[in-house]
Design an enzyme around this catalytic site. Structure first.
Site, PDB file in Angstrom:
ATOM      1  N   CYS A   2       0.803  -1.025  -0.013  1.00 39.31           N
ATOM      2  CA  CYS A   2       0.093   0.133  -0.139  1.00 39.31           C
ATOM      3  C   CYS A   2       0.792   1.482   0.004  1.00 39.31           C
ATOM      4  CB  CYS A   2      -0.890  -0.107   1.364  1.00 39.31           C
ATOM      5  SG  CYS A   2      -2.009  -1.390   1.237  1.00 39.31           S
ATOM      6  N   ARG A  27       1.609   1.772  -5.988  1.00 43.06           N
ATOM      7  CA  ARG A  27       2.016   0.695  -4.983  1.00 43.06           C
ATOM      8  C   ARG A  27       0.769  -0.034  -4.661  1.00 43.06           C
ATOM      9  NH1 ARG A  27       6.463   1.607  -1.942  1.00 43.06           N
ATOM     10  NH2 ARG A  27       5.734   0.443  -0.246  1.00 43.06           N
ATOM     11  N   TRP A  74      -3.670  -1.904  -1.386  1.00 49.95           N
ATOM     12  CA  TRP A  74      -3.386  -3.089  -2.207  1.00 49.95           C
ATOM     13  C   TRP A  74      -3.846  -4.170  -1.204  1.00 49.95           C
ATOM     14  CZ3 TRP A  74      -1.601  -8.084  -2.407  1.00 49.95           C
ATOM     15  CH2 TRP A  74      -1.499  -8.869  -3.583  1.00 49.95           C
ATOM     16  N   ASN A 100       0.561   0.007   6.176  1.00 51.09           N
ATOM     17  CA  ASN A 100       0.949  -1.061   4.957  1.00 51.09           C
ATOM     18  C   ASN A 100       1.612  -2.195   5.589  1.00 51.09           C
ATOM     19  OD1 ASN A 100       2.152  -1.696   2.514  1.00 51.09           O
ATOM     20  ND2 ASN A 100       3.834  -0.520   2.811  1.00 51.09           N
ATOM     21  N   GLY A 101       1.023  -3.411   5.348  1.00 56.93           N
ATOM     22  CA  GLY A 101       1.713  -4.312   5.883  1.00 56.93           C
ATOM     23  C   GLY A 101       0.845  -5.426   6.231  1.00 56.93           C
ATOM     24  N   GLU A 483      11.448 -13.831 -19.320  1.00 56.46           N
ATOM     25  CA  GLU A 483      11.149 -12.264 -18.955  1.00 56.46           C
ATOM     26  C   GLU A 483      10.119 -11.782 -20.334  1.00 56.46           C
ATOM     27  OE1 GLU A 483      10.992  -8.329 -17.293  1.00 56.46           O
ATOM     28  OE2 GLU A 483      11.338 -10.323 -16.777  1.00 56.46           O
ATOM     29  N   LYS A 487       6.415 -10.420 -19.229  1.00 61.18           N
ATOM     30  CA  LYS A 487       5.868  -8.938 -19.434  1.00 61.18           C
ATOM     31  C   LYS A 487       4.369  -9.168 -20.078  1.00 61.18           C
ATOM     32  CE  LYS A 487       7.813  -7.006 -17.392  1.00 61.18           C
ATOM     33  NZ  LYS A 487       8.671  -7.379 -16.495  1.00 61.18           N
ATOM     34  N   GLU A 490       1.812 -10.161 -17.524  1.00 59.50           N
ATOM     35  CA  GLU A 490       1.276  -9.003 -16.245  1.00 59.50           C
ATOM     36  C   GLU A 490       0.745  -7.891 -16.732  1.00 59.50           C
ATOM     37  OE1 GLU A 490       4.532  -7.406 -13.792  1.00 59.50           O
ATOM     38  OE2 GLU A 490       5.839  -7.968 -15.480  1.00 59.50           O
ATOM     39  N   HIS A 506       9.672 -31.706 -25.186  1.00 57.40           N
ATOM     40  CA  HIS A 506       9.504 -32.478 -24.010  1.00 57.40           C
ATOM     41  C   HIS A 506       8.033 -32.228 -23.354  1.00 57.40           C
ATOM     42  CE1 HIS A 506      13.566 -33.848 -24.209  1.00 57.40           C
ATOM     43  NE2 HIS A 506      14.071 -32.719 -24.322  1.00 57.40           N
ATOM     44  N   LYS A 605       3.780  -2.476  -7.333  1.00 53.63           N
ATOM     45  CA  LYS A 605       4.923  -2.321  -7.661  1.00 53.63           C
ATOM     46  C   LYS A 605       6.001  -3.099  -6.881  1.00 53.63           C
ATOM     47  CE  LYS A 605       8.577  -0.835 -10.361  1.00 53.63           C
ATOM     48  NZ  LYS A 605       8.717  -1.392 -11.607  1.00 53.63           N
TER      49      LYS A 605
HETATM   50  C1  AGP Z   1       8.190  -7.125 -12.697  1.00 55.19           C
HETATM   51  O1  AGP Z   1       7.570  -6.604 -13.852  1.00 55.19           O
HETATM   52  C2  AGP Z   1       7.125  -7.180 -11.654  1.00 55.19           C
HETATM   53  N1  AGP Z   1       6.859  -6.141 -11.265  1.00 55.19           N
HETATM   54  C3  AGP Z   1       7.671  -8.282 -10.561  1.00 55.19           C
HETATM   55  O2  AGP Z   1       7.643  -9.390 -10.874  1.00 55.19           O
HETATM   56  C4  AGP Z   1       8.878  -7.842  -9.805  1.00 55.19           C
HETATM   57  O3  AGP Z   1      10.078  -7.911 -10.451  1.00 55.19           O
HETATM   58  C5  AGP Z   1       9.015  -8.572  -8.465  1.00 55.19           C
HETATM   59  O4  AGP Z   1       8.096  -8.239  -7.694  1.00 55.19           O
HETATM   60  C6  AGP Z   1      10.521  -8.289  -7.883  1.00 55.19           C
HETATM   61  O5  AGP Z   1      10.301  -6.824  -7.579  1.00 55.19           O
HETATM   62  P1  AGP Z   1      11.822  -6.120  -6.943  1.00 55.19           P
HETATM   63  O6  AGP Z   1      12.818  -6.299  -7.998  1.00 55.19           O
HETATM   64  O7  AGP Z   1      11.332  -4.795  -6.621  1.00 55.19           O
HETATM   65  O8  AGP Z   1      12.205  -6.943  -5.853  1.00 55.19           O
END
Ligand code: AGP
Length: 610
Positions: A2, A27, A74, A100-101, A483, A487, A490, A506, A605
């Protein structure tokens, strides 16, 4: 996950809090709320949905007051709705807080408080804290004592900001596991989950550490441990500029950050390459240099995109330094009791520096006696401060939830680490100079790869309605396939899988038909001929192939449906270029599907809860 903001001063709090919330929206963005105290009365407004919904709710209302807190959520406990949105209060409504937590023992606390007559209005863990403070306060302690005593009963993680009628000219803050920064102004002070919420007002900040509280007034602050010991705080200066967190004319932060990469890759290397000697130097590792250079085994641990960068790191560290490397998801590493010796190096990679699983993995590695170094983007973040040493990747603020520029800067920084270690082992100065030269050419080559944008956009148009994608790569390009798939998943919500190309036969080959787009990274490296055979296997099942190829390579033109030519470089650096068209492909498909590119559903994020 959050975002928390707070303000105390002489200016109207509302606009400062709303602006801060907007900067933290990445966030978490499923509901939001604000509370302002004025003439001893606390007004609370909260709304489900994005900050804009809260703003709309506030339009036309008069919310005076120069002291307040706000929150963007969040959800972890209790679905995203107006009731569960923060701020939350105690039974009297005189104690109001944002959090937040995760409070892990909230059910047990609720039961005890329930037996003492407390009734709860929400499903959240957070509300429990407010009632707990109320309970201690009504037993005759000072308010600050009640605050500290309540926190000592809480298990879990928190960043908390609180206002109360009992102390109407203060904000109470506390931190355990979730970040909280305090900004120092002239006759006013600011609180934020990260610096982007307050940078518009001050650059002078201090960071709360775990187990610390701060009592903030407009002219000062007191910081203590929960056990009531005074703590002196070092005021630090925030380095990045406000415009670094603006869109600079791009429609989305993600696209802006994709186009920043020629600069951010250069920034990751700036002042760290010594061309004539073919070496790299990483000042932040000085305190642990001996252990880094003499480590007999390296663990790399991270989450998400950072984990994929770690996989590229494994390939290069083993190839050039001949040191065994294991790459682990931090969420597994922290609980699987890994075998760590005290001459092992653990590298934690993280953009935000606040990811809970990675932080816990760091602490586990330290507990087991390893030397722990960080590869971090956010300056002053928790992980950066808790490692034994580390390297900042200098990618600047990354606002788009889908990480892009952090990945390429992480790979660049891992190459610097590899070069630094390898040149103390068997790598010759000549080989070192070759890598340094190629690294210096990267920004231009990344710029070149960005020029495929129009071609990629046309390809995206063709495949925008597909339900599944397969990404294939070999060697250094295998993590790029992972990767690229992440992308797309997500931000466009299309199911996509990355696979080592040879692994396809396989199992995943069963998925292939003329409706399955297959993205293949087929640049001319040591496994080129092998990947061409894999493409033929896909084409034999009428799969639709989009191939990322080396500029000038037209061998695949007749075999595949689309080729995207990109500049060549050394194998270990190729991921920094190969990923660019895959970032663009995911971006354009997501935009065409009307997805919220910068704030994709269900994501946030930095994941500060496990
Ligand atoms: C990647 O696009 C995502 N936002 C997520 O997988 C991110 O890489 C992951 O949460 C790790 O975050 P960090 O690098 O801030 O630790």
């Amino acid at each position: 996950m959050c975002g928390i903001v707070g303000y105390i001063g002489d200016r109207e709090a509302r606009p400062i809090l709303m602006d801060g919330l907007k900067r933290l929206e990445y966030r978490g963005y499923d509901s939001a709320g604000i509370a302002i105290i004025h003439k001893g009365r606390i007004s609370i407004t909260k709304q489900v949905g994005k900050i804009a919904a809260l703003e709309e709710d506030l339009n036309g209302t008069h919310l005076p007051g120069t002291l307040g807190i706000a929150h963007t959520r969040w959800a972890t406990h209790g679905e995203p709705n107006q009731t569960n949105a923060h701020p939350h209060t105690d039974g009297t409504g005189n104690i109001v807080l944002v959090h937040n937590g995760i409070i892990e023992n909230y059910n047990a606390l609720r039961k005890i408080l329930g037996e003492k007559g407390h009734t709860f209005r929400t499903e959240t863990d957070t509300e429990t804290i407010a009632h707990l403070i109320e309970e201690f306060y009504r037993n005759g302690t000072t308010f600050e004592e009640a605050f500290r005593m309540a926190l000592s009963e809480v298990d879990g993680t928190y960043g908390i900001a609180l206002i109360t009628k009992y102390e109407p000219d203060k904000i109470f803050c506390a931190r355990k596991g979730s970040p909280l920064v305090v900004g120092i102004g002239e006759g006013e002070n600011f609180i934020g989950s990260d610096a982007s919420a307050i940078i518009a007002h001050t650059r002078n900040v201090f960071y709360l550490e775990d187990g610390e509280i701060a009592v903030i007034s407009k002219d000062g602050f007191v910081t203590k441990t929960i056990e009531n010991e005074l703590v002196q705080k070092k005021i630090e200066k925030i380095s990045f500029d406000l415009e670094r967190i603006e869109k600079a004319g791009y429609p989305h932060f993600m696209l802006k950050e994709i186009y920043e990469q020629p600069h951010t890759v250069a920034d990751a290397m700036r002042g760290r390459l010594i061309e004539e000697e073919g070496v790299a130097k990483l000042g932040g590792l000085t305190p642990i240099l001996h252990n880094v250079l003499r480590s007999r085994k390296i663990f790399i641990t991270a989450c998400g995109t950072s984990y994929h960068a770690g996989l590229v790191g494994e390939y290069m560290l083993e190839q050039y330094c001949r040191v065994p490397v294991e790459v682990e998801y931090a969420s597994e590493f922290r609980y699987r009791d890994p075998i760590i010796e005290d001459d092992n190096l653990v590298v934690v990679i993280t953009q935000s520096g606040e990811t809970a699983d990675t932080l816990a993995a760091l602490r586990e590695a330290k507990r087991k006696g390893a030397t722990v170094m960080g590869l971090v983007n956010v300056v002053g973040s928790t992980i950066a401060r808790e490692t034994h040493g580390g390297t900042y990747i200098h990618a600047g603020p990354e606002i788009g939830v889908a990480s892009t520029k952090a990945f390429t800067s992480q790979v660049a920084a891992l190459t610097l680490l590899t070069l630094m270690i390898a040149r103390t082992k068997s790598m010759s100065a000549e080989d070192g100079r070759k890598i340094v030269k190629e690294m210096k050419d990267l920004p231009v080559k990344v710029e070149q790869a960005l020029k495929t944008a129009d071609l990629v956009q046309a390809i995206a148009e063709e495949f925008r309605d597909k339900r599944n994608f397969l990404y294939l790569g070999r060697g250094y390009n295998y993590p790029v396939a992972l990767e690229g798939a992440l992308k797309l998943k997500e931000i466009s919500y299309i199911h996509a899988e990355g696979y080592p190309a040879a692994e396809m036969k396989h199992g995943p080959i069963a998925l292939i038909d003329d409706d399955m787009p297959v993205v293949v990274i087929a640049t001319q490296d040591s496994t080129y001929e092998k990947i061409v055979s894999n493409i033929e296997e896909v084409k034999a099942r009428r799969g639709r192939v989009i191939a990322v190829v080396s500029e000038g390579d037209d061998k695949l033109d007749r075999l595949v449906d689309y080729t995207i030519p990109i500049p060549m470089t050394l194998d270990l650096l190729q991921p920094i270029i190969s990923i660019i068209p895959l970032q663009l492909l995911a971006y354009h498909i997501a935009v065409m599907r009307g997805c919220d590119v910068d704030q994709p559903r269900n994501l946030a994020k930095s994941v500060t809860v496990e």
